[in-house]
Design a protein around this motif. Structure first.
Motif, short mmCIF file in Angstrom:
data_model
loop_
_atom_site.label_atom_id
_atom_site.label_comp_id
_atom_site.label_asym_id
_atom_site.label_seq_id
_atom_site.Cartn_x
_atom_site.Cartn_y
_atom_site.Cartn_z
N ALA A 120 93.57 -23.41 65.42
CA ALA A 120 92.19 -23.64 65.00
C ALA A 120 91.29 -22.50 65.49
CB ALA A 120 91.69 -24.98 65.53
N ILE A 121 91.51 -22.06 66.72
CA ILE A 121 90.75 -20.92 67.26
C ILE A 121 91.08 -19.65 66.48
CG2 ILE A 121 90.51 -19.40 69.27
CD1 ILE A 121 90.87 -21.94 71.00
N TRP A 122 92.36 -19.44 66.18
CA TRP A 122 92.74 -18.24 65.42
C TRP A 122 92.11 -18.25 64.03
CZ3 TRP A 122 98.43 -19.19 67.19
CH2 TRP A 122 98.57 -18.75 68.52
N GLY A 123 91.81 -19.43 63.52
CA GLY A 123 91.14 -19.52 62.23
C GLY A 123 89.73 -18.97 62.23
N THR A 124 89.15 -18.78 63.43
CA THR A 124 87.81 -18.20 63.53
C THR A 124 87.83 -16.67 63.53
OG1 THR A 124 87.79 -18.12 65.96
CG2 THR A 124 87.11 -20.19 64.92
N THR A 125 89.03 -16.08 63.58
CA THR A 125 89.14 -14.62 63.71
C THR A 125 88.47 -13.88 62.56
OG1 THR A 125 91.21 -14.85 64.94
CG2 THR A 125 90.76 -12.71 63.95
N TYR A 126 88.67 -14.38 61.32
CA TYR A 126 88.09 -13.70 60.16
C TYR A 126 86.57 -13.66 60.27
CZ TYR A 126 86.59 -12.78 55.38
OH TYR A 126 85.98 -12.25 54.28
N LEU A 127 85.97 -14.79 60.64
CA LEU A 127 84.51 -14.85 60.77
C LEU A 127 84.02 -13.89 61.83
CD1 LEU A 127 81.78 -16.22 60.14
CD2 LEU A 127 82.36 -17.92 61.88
N VAL A 128 84.65 -13.89 63.00
CA VAL A 128 84.24 -13.01 64.09
C VAL A 128 84.42 -11.55 63.70
CG1 VAL A 128 84.74 -12.31 66.47
CG2 VAL A 128 84.71 -14.73 65.86
N THR A 129 85.53 -11.24 63.05
CA THR A 129 85.82 -9.85 62.66
C THR A 129 84.79 -9.33 61.67
OG1 THR A 129 88.18 -10.17 63.05
CG2 THR A 129 87.54 -8.32 61.65
N THR A 130 84.46 -10.13 60.65
CA THR A 130 83.54 -9.65 59.61
C THR A 130 82.10 -9.62 60.08
OG1 THR A 130 83.40 -11.93 58.74
CG2 THR A 130 85.03 -10.44 57.73
N GLU A 131 81.73 -10.50 61.01
CA GLU A 131 80.33 -10.62 61.40
C GLU A 131 79.97 -9.84 62.67
OE1 GLU A 131 77.99 -12.37 59.43
OE2 GLU A 131 79.76 -12.15 58.13
N PHE A 132 80.96 -9.53 63.51
CA PHE A 132 80.64 -8.94 64.81
C PHE A 132 81.32 -7.60 65.09
CE2 PHE A 132 79.82 -13.44 65.34
CZ PHE A 132 78.62 -13.46 66.04
N LEU A 133 82.43 -7.31 64.46
CA LEU A 133 83.21 -6.13 64.84
C LEU A 133 82.95 -4.94 63.92
CD1 LEU A 133 86.68 -7.66 65.77
CD2 LEU A 133 84.60 -7.43 67.16
N PRO A 134 83.24 -3.71 64.39
CA PRO A 134 83.10 -2.53 63.53
C PRO A 134 84.05 -2.65 62.34
CG PRO A 134 83.39 -1.89 65.83
CD PRO A 134 83.67 -3.36 65.76
N PRO A 135 83.65 -2.14 61.17
CA PRO A 135 84.51 -2.26 59.99
C PRO A 135 85.74 -1.37 60.10
CG PRO A 135 82.59 -0.89 59.51
CD PRO A 135 82.38 -1.46 60.88
N ASP A 136 86.80 -1.78 59.40
CA ASP A 136 88.02 -0.97 59.25
C ASP A 136 88.67 -0.61 60.58
OD1 ASP A 136 87.53 -0.98 56.48
OD2 ASP A 136 86.21 0.77 56.65
N ARG A 137 88.61 -1.50 61.55
CA ARG A 137 89.28 -1.26 62.83
C ARG A 137 90.10 -2.49 63.25
NH1 ARG A 137 88.69 3.48 65.92
NH2 ARG A 137 87.41 4.91 64.69
N PRO A 138 90.97 -3.00 62.38
CA PRO A 138 91.72 -4.22 62.75
C PRO A 138 92.72 -4.00 63.87
CG PRO A 138 92.52 -3.32 60.68
CD PRO A 138 91.28 -2.55 61.01
N LEU A 139 93.34 -2.81 63.92
CA LEU A 139 94.32 -2.56 64.97
C LEU A 139 93.64 -2.40 66.33
CD1 LEU A 139 96.94 -0.24 63.26
CD2 LEU A 139 97.24 -2.60 64.02
N LEU A 140 92.47 -1.78 66.35
CA LEU A 140 91.71 -1.70 67.59
C LEU A 140 91.36 -3.10 68.07
CD1 LEU A 140 90.10 -0.16 69.76
CD2 LEU A 140 88.16 -0.12 68.17
N ALA A 141 90.95 -3.97 67.13
CA ALA A 141 90.65 -5.36 67.50
C ALA A 141 91.88 -6.05 68.07
CB ALA A 141 90.13 -6.11 66.28
N ALA A 142 93.05 -5.77 67.49
CA ALA A 142 94.28 -6.39 67.98
C ALA A 142 94.60 -5.93 69.40
CB ALA A 142 95.43 -6.06 67.04
#
Length: 304
Positions: free
Chosen positions: A14-36
């Motif tokens: 359920a927590i992992w289901g929030t990842t998309y929202l956090v990634t799109t709303e808070f993180l720099p674009p096009d940096r999924p591996l950095l986020a990982a």
């Protein structure tokens, strides 16, 4: 009946289901591996520092194997799939994981593969496809291979995590895997995305902190705790909750449209998850039945 270990384990996907929202709303674009990387490595180092335990003996290489399967390789393959496939296709292929875990568990863990498990697994794939798959989706061979590979490595990681029970406290074992997975991801992130951004906003830092502390340290501890206490097959079906939560948050927070087909898909997914948790009964007397197997509960020492 749903028990406490099951409900606590369900919090992780359920927590992992929030990842998309956090990634799109808070993180720099096009940096999924950095986020990982930021999600895994700092969280792992924090847990190792708190528990002050390092692997011993075979657990040096076992931690590397499990961390690579559960985190490093899985997130890298997920990144490739996300970039080369529509999100719905990647999620649908990822929904094959419960069936893969059920199959691997028969050989590596001695669990019985029941018809109910197979039917629940198929229903889960159907439900996720209705929930996230778009009619305009297009396939890409490399993307499909990456998504399928991600499901395979994660399924293998779940089964091996059940087979290899660490004598160390849960938080220490979780930290070892997060560190190993993060270290595997570092060279991949640098090669694909280059150096991290020179500056980060407050929103970026808040997003990364959430992914590391809640999405990794807390959620993975719950996940591995569940694997210790429950059947590997029961645990992996809970992973189907992630796309349900992600879709619900998209509707509630991002004002995304929710169709009747998506609602039907969510109902099918939830039904599959519930059905998979029911243990088969075997006849023991005239009209007496008992569960075929009883999941091992983790000891108090393993919970620490």
């Amino acid at each position: 009946m749903l028990n406490k270990p099951l409900l606590l384990t369900a919090l992780a996907p359920a927590i992992w289901g929030t990842t998309y929202l956090v990634t799109t709303e808070f993180l720099p674009p096009d940096r999924p591996l950095l986020a990982a990387v930021i999600r895994a490595l700092p969280a792992g180092l924090l847990l190792v520092a708190l528990t002050r335990r390092l692997p011993q003996g075979d657990w040096w290489w076992r931690s590397l194997v499990l961390g690579t399967l559960n985190i490093g390789a899985f997130l890298a393959l997920l990144f490739v799939a996300a970039y080369r496939l529509p999100g719905g296709v990647a999620a649908t292929l990822g929904a094959l994981q419960p069936l893969l875990v059920a199959g691997l568990s028969t050989g590596l863990l001695g669990e019985r593969l029941t018809r109910r498990t197979v039917l629940a697994g198929v229903a889960g794939v159907v439900g996720v496809s209705l929930l996230v798959l778009q009619s305009s989706a297009r396939l890409d061979a490399i993307g499909v291979a990456a998504a399928a590979g991600g499901a395979v490595v994660m399924a293998t990681g779940v089964v091996l995590s059940k087979r290899w029970t660490s004598p160390a406290p849960l938080l220490a074992t979780t930290g070892w895997q997060l560190v190993a997975g993060g270290l595997v991801l570092v060279p991949v992130a640098l090669a694909v995305e280059g150096a991290p951004p020179a500056s980060l906003s407050g929103a970026n830092l808040a997003g990364y902190a959430y992914l590391a502390l809640i999405g990794a340290a807390f959620a993975y501890a719950l996940w591995f705790r569940g694997i210790r206490a429950l059947s590997a097959t029961h645990v992996t079906f809970l992973g189907l909750l992630s796309p349900v939560v992600a879709t619900l948050l998209g509707w509630l927070v991002l004002d995304q449209r929710l169709t009747a087909w998506q609602l039907l898909g969510a109902v099918i997914v939830l039904a599959a998850v519930v059905a998979a948790q029911r243990r088969p009964l075997v006849r023991t007397g005239a009209d007496n039945y008992q569960p075929l197997t009883t999941p091992r509960r983790a000891t108090d020492a393993e919970m620490v």
